[in-house]
Design an enzyme around this catalytic site. Sequence first.
Site, PDB file in Angstrom:
ATOM      1  N   CYS A  47       0.854  -1.546   0.143  1.00 61.75           N
ATOM      2  CA  CYS A  47       0.136  -0.055  -0.354  1.00 61.75           C
ATOM      3  C   CYS A  47       0.971   1.331   0.115  1.00 61.75           C
ATOM      4  O   CYS A  47       1.857   1.312   0.411  1.00 61.75           O
ATOM      5  CB  CYS A  47      -0.645   0.033   1.362  1.00 61.75           C
ATOM      6  SG  CYS A  47      -2.160   1.490   1.450  1.00 61.75           S
ATOM      7  N   CYS A  78       0.161   3.250   3.682  1.00 61.77           N
ATOM      8  CA  CYS A  78       0.818   2.918   4.852  1.00 61.77           C
ATOM      9  C   CYS A  78       1.835   1.171   4.802  1.00 61.77           C
ATOM     10  O   CYS A  78       2.195   1.054   5.914  1.00 61.77           O
ATOM     11  CB  CYS A  78      -0.477   2.024   5.590  1.00 61.77           C
ATOM     12  SG  CYS A  78      -1.118   0.645   4.991  1.00 61.77           S
ATOM     13  N   CYS A 129      -7.565  -0.728   1.839  1.00 61.34           N
ATOM     14  CA  CYS A 129      -6.661  -1.628   2.632  1.00 61.34           C
ATOM     15  C   CYS A 129      -7.616  -1.655   4.164  1.00 61.34           C
ATOM     16  O   CYS A 129      -7.612  -0.448   4.968  1.00 61.34           O
ATOM     17  CB  CYS A 129      -5.006  -0.221   2.587  1.00 61.34           C
ATOM     18  SG  CYS A 129      -4.259  -0.610   3.857  1.00 61.34           S
ATOM     19  N   CYS A 166      -4.986   2.049   6.714  1.00 59.10           N
ATOM     20  CA  CYS A 166      -5.795   2.932   6.389  1.00 59.10           C
ATOM     21  C   CYS A 166      -6.089   3.231   5.603  1.00 59.10           C
ATOM     22  O   CYS A 166      -6.678   5.092   5.244  1.00 59.10           O
ATOM     23  CB  CYS A 166      -4.019   3.510   5.257  1.00 59.10           C
ATOM     24  SG  CYS A 166      -3.771   2.778   3.773  1.00 59.10           S
ATOM     25  N   CYS A 204      -8.643  -6.197  -9.283  1.00 61.93           N
ATOM     26  CA  CYS A 204      -8.687  -4.786 -10.015  1.00 61.93           C
ATOM     27  C   CYS A 204      -7.796  -3.632  -9.428  1.00 61.93           C
ATOM     28  O   CYS A 204      -8.716  -2.608  -8.531  1.00 61.93           O
ATOM     29  CB  CYS A 204      -9.965  -5.001 -11.271  1.00 61.93           C
ATOM     30  SG  CYS A 204      -9.346  -3.727 -12.182  1.00 61.93           S
TER      31      CYS A 204
END
Length: 130
Positions: free
Chosen positions: A47, A50, A96, A99, A119
């Site tokens: 990510c 984060c 996510c 975060c 995707c």
Amino acid sequence: MARVEKSDAQWRAELTDEQYAVCRQGGTERPFTGAYYHCKESGTYHCVCCDTPLFSSRTKYDSGSGWPSFWAPVSDDDLRILQDHSLGMVREEVRCAHCDAHLGHVFPDGPMPTGLRYCINSVCLSLKPG
């Protein structure tokens, strides 16, 4: 991993304009333009907000959709799946879990063994080779 919480001003300062628009405002990058769409390098996709490991290059495949596609995450615990009713249809939004960054969507038309297609916008990811 602990929950990551930052102010809007902190996110704006840390992310590029495009990363902020997609990750924090639920936007999307144009198809076939992302840095990782055609990437064949091995490693783990994290990510961008984060640094949580989200997807392995071992589960990445070319779906032809215009965005990087994966058939499984590193861990289901690191993702949140929400119903998205935008664009006049119901889709499954991928965020996510640490975060709350918008990452993309998941569809039930992927390859086996999961049958899923995560995707994901390239701009939401950073690839750590390995």
